[in-house]
Design a protein around this motif. Structure first.
Motif, PDB file in Angstrom:
ATOM      1  N   LEU A   1      49.511  -1.655  28.361  1.00 34.99           N
ATOM      2  CA  LEU A   1      50.900  -2.096  28.409  1.00 34.99           C
ATOM      3  C   LEU A   1      50.924  -3.559  28.836  1.00 34.99           C
ATOM      4  CD1 LEU A   1      52.356   1.073  30.158  1.00 34.99           C
ATOM      5  CD2 LEU A   1      52.617   0.446  27.746  1.00 34.99           C
ATOM      6  N   SER A   2      51.320  -4.429  27.913  1.00 36.65           N
ATOM      7  CA  SER A   2      51.464  -5.869  28.188  1.00 36.65           C
ATOM      8  C   SER A   2      52.931  -6.178  27.988  1.00 36.65           C
ATOM      9  CB  SER A   2      50.614  -6.688  27.224  1.00 36.65           C
ATOM     10  OG  SER A   2      49.258  -6.323  27.327  1.00 36.65           O
TER      11      SER A   2
ATOM     12  N   LEU B   1      50.327   0.271  37.091  1.00 41.91           N
ATOM     13  CA  LEU B   1      50.977  -0.815  36.349  1.00 41.91           C
ATOM     14  C   LEU B   1      51.472  -1.848  37.348  1.00 41.91           C
ATOM     15  CD1 LEU B   1      52.578  -1.840  33.684  1.00 41.91           C
ATOM     16  CD2 LEU B   1      54.439  -0.398  34.505  1.00 41.91           C
ATOM     17  N   LEU B   2      51.100  -3.107  37.171  1.00 45.32           N
ATOM     18  CA  LEU B   2      51.733  -4.180  37.949  1.00 45.32           C
ATOM     19  C   LEU B   2      53.017  -4.517  37.203  1.00 45.32           C
ATOM     20  CD1 LEU B   2      51.945  -6.300  40.140  1.00 45.32           C
ATOM     21  CD2 LEU B   2      50.468  -7.790  38.802  1.00 45.32           C
ATOM     22  N   SER B   3      54.139  -3.906  37.622  1.00 43.50           N
ATOM     23  CA  SER B   3      55.347  -3.979  36.788  1.00 43.50           C
ATOM     24  C   SER B   3      56.223  -5.189  37.068  1.00 43.50           C
ATOM     25  CB  SER B   3      56.159  -2.688  36.908  1.00 43.50           C
ATOM     26  OG  SER B   3      56.464  -2.416  38.243  1.00 43.50           O
ATOM     27  N   GLU B   4      55.870  -5.978  38.098  1.00 43.38           N
ATOM     28  CA  GLU B   4      56.539  -7.274  38.298  1.00 43.38           C
ATOM     29  C   GLU B   4      55.591  -8.244  38.975  1.00 43.38           C
ATOM     30  OE1 GLU B   4      60.318  -7.419  40.265  1.00 43.38           O
ATOM     31  OE2 GLU B   4      61.136  -5.731  39.131  1.00 43.38           O
ATOM     32  N   PHE B   5      55.468  -9.428  38.385  1.00 43.06           N
ATOM     33  CA  PHE B   5      54.878 -10.590  39.034  1.00 43.06           C
ATOM     34  C   PHE B   5      55.407 -11.790  38.263  1.00 43.06           C
ATOM     35  CE2 PHE B   5      51.710 -12.121  35.913  1.00 43.06           C
ATOM     36  CZ  PHE B   5      51.681 -11.053  35.034  1.00 43.06           C
ATOM     37  N   GLY B   6      55.528 -12.929  38.919  1.00 41.93           N
ATOM     38  CA  GLY B   6      56.046 -14.085  38.205  1.00 41.93           C
ATOM     39  C   GLY B   6      56.028 -15.301  39.102  1.00 41.93           C
ATOM     40  N   ILE B   7      56.339 -16.429  38.498  1.00 42.54           N
ATOM     41  CA  ILE B   7      56.386 -17.683  39.264  1.00 42.54           C
ATOM     42  C   ILE B   7      57.578 -18.509  38.806  1.00 42.54           C
ATOM     43  CG2 ILE B   7      53.885 -17.835  39.658  1.00 42.54           C
ATOM     44  CD1 ILE B   7      53.842 -19.936  37.329  1.00 42.54           C
TER      45      ILE B   7
ATOM     46  N   ALA C   1      53.581  -6.064  33.610  1.00 44.06           N
ATOM     47  CA  ALA C   1      54.869  -6.511  33.065  1.00 44.06           C
ATOM     48  C   ALA C   1      55.272  -7.786  33.794  1.00 44.06           C
ATOM     49  CB  ALA C   1      55.942  -5.441  33.239  1.00 44.06           C
ATOM     50  N   PHE C   2      55.395  -8.869  33.053  1.00 43.87           N
ATOM     51  CA  PHE C   2      55.741 -10.161  33.651  1.00 43.87           C
ATOM     52  C   PHE C   2      57.221 -10.189  34.029  1.00 43.87           C
ATOM     53  CE2 PHE C   2      56.815 -14.699  33.581  1.00 43.87           C
ATOM     54  CZ  PHE C   2      55.766 -15.224  34.306  1.00 43.87           C
ATOM     55  N   TRP C   3      57.510 -10.806  35.180  1.00 37.48           N
ATOM     56  CA  TRP C   3      58.899 -11.055  35.573  1.00 37.48           C
ATOM     57  C   TRP C   3      59.188 -12.517  35.329  1.00 37.48           C
ATOM     58  CZ3 TRP C   3      62.822  -7.815  36.880  1.00 37.48           C
ATOM     59  CH2 TRP C   3      64.003  -8.449  37.279  1.00 37.48           C
TER      60      TRP C   3
ATOM     61  N   CYS D   1      55.411  -4.587  24.782  1.00 39.37           N
ATOM     62  CA  CYS D   1      56.421  -3.732  25.400  1.00 39.37           C
ATOM     63  C   CYS D   1      57.394  -4.500  26.273  1.00 39.37           C
ATOM     64  CB  CYS D   1      55.706  -2.600  26.135  1.00 39.37           C
ATOM     65  SG  CYS D   1      55.783  -2.546  27.881  1.00 39.37           S
ATOM     66  N   VAL D   2      58.543  -3.885  26.489  1.00 37.59           N
ATOM     67  CA  VAL D   2      59.599  -4.450  27.334  1.00 37.59           C
ATOM     68  C   VAL D   2      59.961  -3.433  28.404  1.00 37.59           C
ATOM     69  CG1 VAL D   2      62.041  -5.131  27.380  1.00 37.59           C
ATOM     70  CG2 VAL D   2      60.564  -5.921  25.523  1.00 37.59           C
TER      71      VAL D   2
END
Ligand SMILES: *[C@@H]1O[C@H](CO)[C@@H](O)[C@H](O)[C@H]1NC(C)=O
Ligand SMILES: *[C@@H]1O[C@H](CO)[C@@H](O)[C@H](O)[C@H]1NC(C)=O
Ligand SMILES: *[C@@H]1O[C@H](CO)[C@@H](O)[C@H](O)[C@H]1NC(C)=O
Ligand SMILES: *[C@@H]1O[C@H](CO)[C@@H](O)[C@H](O)[C@H]1NC(C)=O
Ligand SMILES: *[C@@H]1O[C@H](CO)[C@@H](O)[C@H](O)[C@H]1NC(C)=O
Length: 419
Positions: A63-64, A330-336, A364-366, A99-100
């Protein structure tokens, strides 16, 4: 060729706007590749095999994903005042995401006097008139629908592009998330009634059971606050997983931990009982630069050489250890902050990518959204964590988009497709 263009792009600086133009040309090329069948389409339903998510034939599906917000007060996925739903779906697909993770509130599904509002009514109640006018012009077929119907349509549009969708229960009452005391943090809080939550989940599970590309549901985002405890977590997560599975046995069920979704360490004492929904449970966690998972180190302190090693070790102790117990994660949120030139942002991103690459973790990128109709009372609020610019038509930081693509989008481990 795409890669060479990207390299010359990243060697300049992250925020050079001319890169956006090059990038968007590349995007069109990628889109041709994507629609010509070179990209693999998922073969649902998904299930788990050891720590891996696998498709109908037992082949690994990594899942990307990217997060797209739809849980705020207006009640529909953001950005439909800036681009067509299909245009947004194509942008997501063309950059290699498969995926979203789409967020929504419980009320959308359980409260008819909210979820049954039309877009026009909801936007008018909130006085967001210019967004309303723009949305009607850009997505005229969505405008007359109810908030709930818009979610259905957007999900159909995403899955028609071959994207998988994870439906995330983000809050109960629609609002920006998350504070310890916002009434949405843990069962028993002002707005977070367990029965209503269960009803919302089973409604979603059954309403989307005929769309196989709606592959998973996150039971609840970032549990938190003074009421949180692992005893109630076990009881209610297991009840909800069972209830969802009963109405939609195909769906993968995702459960996040305590302390704003950073802490599954209590599972050291034993995993959730899954015998009644075998091979359908995955865990999720969230990781940000200043979250609890950075404790003991400080990414904002340029002389702290250990921030990454310490944070990775916290991640492992509180969440990553599950992989060793053969539980999918699943790392379902990370972001910068994608607009910032502050080195701490890239150092943090490097640190996360390093961890994700080595573990070949699902993620899943935030976030996707470049702006919000209304966030914390600000109209048309910009989102510096958003991959898209506030126009929703090009990328804020193409370097980061291509980094994600070339480091962590493809799987390298697990049961692979035979040639
Ligand atoms: C349902 O939604 C309406 C409109 O937003 C709100 O006023 C009401 O409090 C909600 N009721 C429940 C039970 O959540
Ligand atoms: C919306 O605008 C009207 C008229 O200016 C005002 O009476 C109302 O209080 C506003 N509502 C909100 C939610 O801001
Ligand atoms: C980067 O941002 C952090 C947090 O806002 C701040 O403490 C630090 O001084 C900034 N570093 C630079 C080099 O601007
Ligand atoms: C930054 O990190 C260095 C090295 O660990 C440490 O000596 C220093 O006290 C830290 N500064 C702050 C403001 O925390
Ligand atoms: C990812 O895998 C697909 C399918 O095998 C391949 O076409 C694509 O080039 C790979 N992408 C990268 C960045 O390696």
């Amino acid at each position: 060729m795409a890669w060479q263009l990207m390299s010359s792009c990243s060697s300049v600086t992250a925020i050079v706007k001319s890169c956006t133009i090059i990038f968007n040309v590349v995007l069109i090329l990628l889109q041709i590749v994507a629609t010509s069948g070179a990209t693999r389409f998922p073969r649902p339903p998904l299930s788990t095999n050891s720590r891996w998510v696998v498709d109908r034939f037992g082949v690994r599906v990594k899942l990307s994903c990217v997060n797209w917000v739809g849980h705020l007060e207006p009640g529909i996925p953001e950005g439909l005042n800036k681009n067509t739903a299909r245009g947004i779906a194509i942008l997501v697909r063309a950059t290699g995401f498969n995926c979203v993770r789409l967020t929504s509130s419980t009320w959308l599904w359980t409260n008819d006097s909210y979820g049954g509002l039309t877009v026009a009514q909801s936007f008018s109640n909130l006085n967001i008139t210019s967004s309303s006018i723009a949305l009607r012009a850009i997505n005229p077929e969505l405008y007359p629908l109810t908030l709930r119907e818009v979610h259905h349509q957007v999900i159909n549009i995403l899955t028609a592009q071959g994207l998988m969708v994870i439906l995330d229960n983000h809050v109960s009452k629609p609002q920006w998330c998350c504070a310890s005391n916002d009434g949405n943090g843990f069962w028993g809080d002002e707005f977070f009634d367990a029965e209503t939550w269960l009803m919302g989940l089973t409604t979603v599970a059954s309403e989307f059971s005929n769309n196989p590309f709606v592959v998973a549901m996150s039971l609840r985002n970032e549990l938190r606050g003074s009421r949180q405890n692992s005893y109630l977590w076990r009881v209610l997560m297991s009840t909800a997983a069972q209830a969802v599975h009963d109405v939609n046995p195909n769906i993968l069920i995702i459960a996040g931990g305590l302390n704003f979704g950073t802490d599954l360490s209590f599972l050291n004492k034993g995993a959730l009982e899954t015998s009644r929904f075998p091979n359908k449970l995955m865990y999720e966690f969230h990781w940000y630069k200043t979250s609890r998972l950075a404790r003991g180190g400080n990414f904002n302190n340029a002389s702290d050489q250990n921030a990454c090693a310490i944070s990775q070790s916290n991640v492992h102790a509180d969440n990553g250890f599950l992989l060793e117990k053969n539980a999918p994660l699943l790392l379902s949120e990370f972001g910068i902050n994608l607009d910032s030139t502050n080195i701490s942002e890239t150092q943090f991103l490097d640190c996360v990518i390093d961890y994700l690459e080595r573990a070949d973790l699902d993620w899943a990128f935030w976030a996707l959204q470049g702006s919000y109709y209304l966030r914390d009372a600000v109209r048309d609020a910009d989102e510096v964590y958003g991959l898209l610019e506030s126009t929703w038509r090009s990328f804020r930081n193409p370097t980061v988009v291509s980094r994600l693509r070339y480091t962590i989008q493809n799987s390298t481990q697990g049961p692979q497709r035979k040639l």
